[in-house]
Design an enzyme around this catalytic site. Structure first.
Site, PDB file in Angstrom:
ATOM      1  N   LYS A 298     -18.075  -0.122   5.586  1.00 40.14           N
ATOM      2  CA  LYS A 298     -18.444  -1.140   4.592  1.00 40.14           C
ATOM      3  C   LYS A 298     -19.948  -1.163   4.315  1.00 40.14           C
ATOM      4  O   LYS A 298     -20.373  -1.380   3.171  1.00 40.14           O
ATOM      5  CB  LYS A 298     -17.973  -2.517   5.043  1.00 40.14           C
ATOM      6  CG  LYS A 298     -18.167  -3.578   3.967  1.00 40.14           C
ATOM      7  CD  LYS A 298     -17.493  -4.900   4.284  1.00 40.14           C
ATOM      8  CE  LYS A 298     -17.653  -5.877   3.121  1.00 40.14           C
ATOM      9  NZ  LYS A 298     -16.967  -7.165   3.375  1.00 40.14           N
TER      10      LYS A 298
ATOM     11  N   GLU B  72       0.816  -1.213   0.000  1.00 36.82           N
ATOM     12  CA  GLU B  72       0.000   0.000   0.000  1.00 36.82           C
ATOM     13  C   GLU B  72       0.856   1.272   0.000  1.00 36.82           C
ATOM     14  O   GLU B  72       0.460   2.279  -0.566  1.00 36.82           O
ATOM     15  CB  GLU B  72      -0.941   0.019   1.211  1.00 36.82           C
ATOM     16  CG  GLU B  72      -2.064  -0.999   1.156  1.00 36.82           C
ATOM     17  CD  GLU B  72      -1.714  -2.318   1.815  1.00 36.82           C
ATOM     18  OE1 GLU B  72      -2.613  -3.163   1.972  1.00 36.82           O
ATOM     19  OE2 GLU B  72      -0.520  -2.508   2.165  1.00 36.82           O
TER      20      GLU B  72
ATOM     21  N   MET C  98      24.359   9.282   3.147  1.00 39.74           N
ATOM     22  CA  MET C  98      24.255  10.617   3.737  1.00 39.74           C
ATOM     23  C   MET C  98      24.491  10.568   5.240  1.00 39.74           C
ATOM     24  O   MET C  98      25.146  11.454   5.812  1.00 39.74           O
ATOM     25  CB  MET C  98      22.892  11.240   3.427  1.00 39.74           C
ATOM     26  CG  MET C  98      22.772  12.688   3.885  1.00 39.74           C
ATOM     27  SD  MET C  98      23.990  13.784   3.106  1.00 39.74           S
ATOM     28  CE  MET C  98      23.121  14.226   1.594  1.00 39.74           C
TER      29      MET C  98
ATOM     30  N   PHE D  99     -12.121  -6.758  13.916  1.00 34.20           N
ATOM     31  CA  PHE D  99     -10.990  -7.198  13.093  1.00 34.20           C
ATOM     32  C   PHE D  99     -10.639  -6.138  12.040  1.00 34.20           C
ATOM     33  O   PHE D  99     -11.493  -5.689  11.290  1.00 34.20           O
ATOM     34  CB  PHE D  99     -11.342  -8.518  12.395  1.00 34.20           C
ATOM     35  CG  PHE D  99     -10.267  -9.029  11.485  1.00 34.20           C
ATOM     36  CD1 PHE D  99      -9.043  -9.434  11.990  1.00 34.20           C
ATOM     37  CD2 PHE D  99     -10.468  -9.085  10.115  1.00 34.20           C
ATOM     38  CE1 PHE D  99      -8.044  -9.897  11.138  1.00 34.20           C
ATOM     39  CE2 PHE D  99      -9.476  -9.539   9.254  1.00 34.20           C
ATOM     40  CZ  PHE D  99      -8.255  -9.949   9.773  1.00 34.20           C
ATOM     41  N   GLN D 100      -9.398  -5.745  12.035  1.00 27.43           N
ATOM     42  CA  GLN D 100      -8.856  -4.741  11.110  1.00 27.43           C
ATOM     43  C   GLN D 100      -9.574  -3.393  11.209  1.00 27.43           C
ATOM     44  O   GLN D 100      -9.646  -2.649  10.234  1.00 27.43           O
ATOM     45  CB  GLN D 100      -8.860  -5.260   9.663  1.00 27.43           C
ATOM     46  CG  GLN D 100      -7.871  -6.403   9.446  1.00 27.43           C
ATOM     47  CD  GLN D 100      -7.634  -6.735   7.992  1.00 27.43           C
ATOM     48  OE1 GLN D 100      -8.503  -6.521   7.130  1.00 27.43           O
ATOM     49  NE2 GLN D 100      -6.459  -7.267   7.690  1.00 27.43           N
TER      50      GLN D 100
END
Length: 560
Positions: free
Chosen positions: A162, A50, A465, A112-113
């Protein structure tokens, strides 16, 4: 007509002219992906992660000037977008991130999630909202695109439960709101004051930032510079707003800016700042920045005025619109003596680098081979500074890099987004080996997309760096910056389906790059460079930009 929430999302994307979306599906966003399946006119790029989707949407937006769009599911899918959203926020990139959450009845129950992604993203977006009512879904999405593009652009996050994606509601198509340049706070008095300051100046300097690119002000910047005969420097984000090949151009300003720009700004009596926010990497010690100059700041965001540096005069408004009005009021001016002084500095303090296969050589070779016409993306570190110093950007939206957040792993996703948005352009991502490790899985995405793309790895087997700082300021204590493992980037790239070449000499790189430009697909070039190559000039942290030094300066000081 009555549509499901998922159908409304897709129709709103089509309303806004969205042709490409980057994302990764999951449980809560399945209804939207199911509807997306029925709309091949919207090209969806399935990334490997993602974060890659967020960076790709960002790169697409920077390369095209349009609003980038990315999508993810709830929980870890949404949080994986956060670094990309923050990157877009710091660099004022218009982006809309669409996520889905658990059903309304499950919110607040540690489902969940489930995560409050709208709350997580609030500090790093222009607007962040969760939609729990289908009656406001279409208007919320439309408002998201308006906010992302208006004024100072930036990312917006819309989270949708949802159950809303499954519910139905009456949908009525609407023409997108036309976004006009912000001009409400431009005043005649403000313009007159700036004109008088320019007319009084004997040693003017123009400092160009990313806001000049966002507003599309390149032509107006060039007109101003030549109308008042003033040298021009830029920020990392402002590259290409003024041509790097122009006789008035002096290079980047700041920590790794040219000595000419740093010394010139220190000596000037008027500094005209166009869409730049006085980052600490630009100003060095802000109390010692441009102390001989009156400063004029032109910016669309009022919050940037007097935030880091106190200015003599300011105009709040779209840079392009302000410059149109200023240029119309200014008669041609000549500052021959000042320009001669700047030219003498250019001759005395040129950029130079070591022999052999070095980062600067690679950048110069890329510039020659592409005639300066490529879109360059970078990650963050030494390679990023070399790409800013040694490639001459002649047009806007051709250097895409994470300036404000400094995001390692940004470049490859951004390159994919740029290639999708500008398929006519040669797109090259330049990364260090430390950065490439962050999101190198997106090579698999690039291969699947089948688009030509060149990935350069400046492989010095260290975090370059950070090592440079450890060398200069930490008495050579290389704490966890040596990448002394057996990772073979050529084999990794080939395992993901790309073509790959290793280069250890200048000749090998020239041949490899020629091959890459004609390969017809993604090519990775692993360039083996020295671990102790450094970016020069440099300003030590906390010092004035007038104290810029090079490796040669350091040697002389050590010999004294």
């Amino acid at each position: 007509m009555e549509l499901t929430g998922s159908q409304i999302v897709i129709e709103c994307l089509k309303e806004q002219g969205v042709d490409t979306v980057f994302g990764y599906p999951g449980g809560t966003i399945l209804n939207i992906y199911d509807e997306l399946y029925r709309h091949p006119e919207i090209h969806h790029i399935l990334t490997s992660h993602e974060q890659g989707a967020a960076h790709a949407a960002d790169g697409y937006a920077r390369a095209t000037g349009k609003t980038g769009v990315c999508m993810a599911t709830s929980g870890p899918g949404a949080t994986n977008l956060v670094t990309g959203i923050a990157t877009a926020y710091m660099d004022s990139t218009p982006m809309v991130a669409i996520t889905c959450n658990v059903g309304k009845a499950l919110l607040g129950k540690d489902s969940f999630q489930e995560i409050d992604i709208a709350g997580v993203a609030m500090p790093i977006t222009k607007y962040s909202v969760i939609v729990k009512d289908i009656t406001v879904l279409a208007d919320t999405l439309r408002r998201a695109f308006t906010i992302a593009k208006s004024g100072r652009p930036g990312p917006v996050l819309v989270d949708i439960t949802k159950d809303v994606t499954a519910a139905t509601y009456e949908y009525e198509p609407k023409t997108p709101e036309k976004i006009e340049p912000f001009t409400e706070r431009i005043t005649e008095e403000g313009l007159d004051h700036v004109v008088s300051l320019i007319q009084e100046s004997k040693r003017p300097y123009i400092f160009v930032g990313g806001g000049s690119i966002i507003s599309g002000a390149s032509e107006e910047v060039r007109e101003l510079a030549h109308r008042i005969q003033a040298p021009v420097c830029d920020t990392l984000m402002g590259k290409g707003a003024f041509p790097g090949t122009d006789e008035l151009y002096t290079g980047m300003l700041g920590m790794h800016g040219t000595k000419t720009s740093n010394y010139g700004v220190t000596k000037c009596d008027l500094l005209i700042v166009l869409g730049a926010r006085f980052s600490d990497r630009v100003t060095g010690n802000a109390a010692k920045f441009a102390n001989n100059a009156k400063i004029v700041q032109i910016d669309v965001d009022a919050a940037e005025i007097n935030k880091n540096v106190v200015v003599e005069s300011s105009i709040i408004g779209d840079v392009k619109e302000v410059l149109k009005r200023l240029n119309a009021r200014l008669e041609p001016m000549h500052h021959d003596e000042w320009i001669a002084e700047i030219e003498a500095m250019k001759e005395k303090f040129p950029l130079k680098h070591e022999e052999g296969l070095t980062g600067p050589f690679v950048i110069e070779e890329i510039y020659k081979a592409t005639d300066g016409q490529a879109v360059i993306t970078t990650d963050v570190g030494q390679h990023q500074m070399w790409a800013a110093q040694y490639y001459r950007y002649t047009s806007p939206r051709t250097l895409l890099t994470s300036g404000g957040l400094g995001t390692m792993g940004f470049g490859l996703g951004a390159a994919m987004g740029a290639k999708m948005g500008r398929p006519d352009k040669t797109v090259i991502n330049i990364a260090g080996d430390g950065c490439f490790r962050m999101n190198m899985n997106e090579i698999a995405t690039a291969v699947r997309c089948g688009k030509p793309l060149v990935q350069i790895i400046l492989n010095n087997h260290v975090l370059g760096m950070v090592r440079q700082w450890q060398t200069l300021f930490y008495d050579h204590r290389y704490s966890h910056t040596i990448l002394n493992d057996a990772v073979d980037f050529v084999k990794l790239a080939e395992a993901m389906g790309a073509k790959a070449v290793r280069a250890t000499t200048r000749e090998e790189f020239a041949d490899a790059f020629k091959f890459a430009l004609n390969a017809g697909g993604p090519v990775v070039i692993d360039c083996q460079i020295d671990s102790d190559d450094k970016v020069w000039p440099m300003v030590a942290p906390g010092e004035a930009i007038s104290s810029a030094f090079t490796g040669d300066d350091l040697k002389k000081k050590q010999e004294e």
